[in-house]
Structure formats: C-alpha cells, structure tokens
Scaffold this active site. Structure first.
Site: not given
Length: 144
Positions: A63, A66-68, A71
C-alpha cells in the site's frame, strides 16, 4: 523518463532516492522510481526487508508503494498550479510474494482539475499480480 510538466528537481529527488523527494519511508522500503509521468509511474521494491512475521510481503508495504506512485503521478499532473494530497486508498492482495522484487505500475483512472485517481498494479518477478490498489488525490490550489 517522460516528465514534460513536472519540476525537474522533484523528479530528480525521487529518482536519486533523496529524502527530501522520496521521504524516509520510501528510502526504508527500498523504493526505486524507474519512470514518472502523469500517464504512468513505475517503481520497484524489494520483498526482503518488507515482510510480515510469516515471511510474506507485508500488505502495508504494498500500500505504501502504491500510495507513493499514485501521489507522484497526481503531483506531476497537478503541477504547477496545484498540489496533490491523498484522500482515499484501497488495496486487494491477490497472492503472496516471499522473495525478489515487486514492480508497481500506476496508470490514471481520472485526471481532473480537482481530483486524480490511479490504479496501481503490483506484480512479482514472474509478472503475477500480487496486489491491486486504487488511490484518489485531491488537487488543491498551491496558494492555500
């Protein structure tokens, strides 16, 4: 690397793993950005060092990767007038990974003026899907 609308210093920091650009968590996870544009962000992360007690890739590491990626894609899309802040993320873990490198590929689902959403597919070295994430970022005026 395709980065026509992104500030070169931000992308250089991400590519170099500079703490100012990548953040301490990404450095600890061993994330390496390979490609970055609003249309596609690609990075790798080692499984080793990012496992849970059973020796499997930690879902939180997936996660965080994925967020990096979502973003970064959103930030490139938003530049120069807006900044990107995450507002929602979800993940489905399809299979485990116990060794090697995983690769995350973020592609946009929606690139708007005030919101951007990405699908991030994380695969193992045999190109098997390990995790699918969706991240949504609000694009806020830079002068806030």
């Amino acid at each position: 690397m395709s980065t026509p609308s992104a500030p070169e210093s931000l992308l250089a920091a991400f590519i170099a793993g500079d703490e100012a650009g990548m953040g301490a968590l990404n450095r600890k996870l061993g994330v390496k950005i390979l490609e970055a544009s609003a249309e596609r962000v690609v990075a790798t992360m080692p499984v080793e060092g990012n496992t849970q007690p059973y020796g499997l890739l930690h879902g939180g590491a997936s996660v965080a990767l994925a967020e990096s990626l979502g973003s970064l894609g959103s930030a490139i899309h938003a530049h120069p007038d807006r900044i990107s802040v995450g507002v929602d993320i979800n993940a489905t873990h399809h299979r485990s990974a116990t060794s090697g490198i995983v690769t995350g590929v973020a592609t946009p689902l929606h690139l708007g003026r005030s919101m951007a959403s990405y699908e991030v597919v994380i695969t193992d070295e045999e190109d098997r899907r390990v995790c699918t994430c969706r991240i949504t970022c609000a694009l806020l005026p830079r002068d806030r």
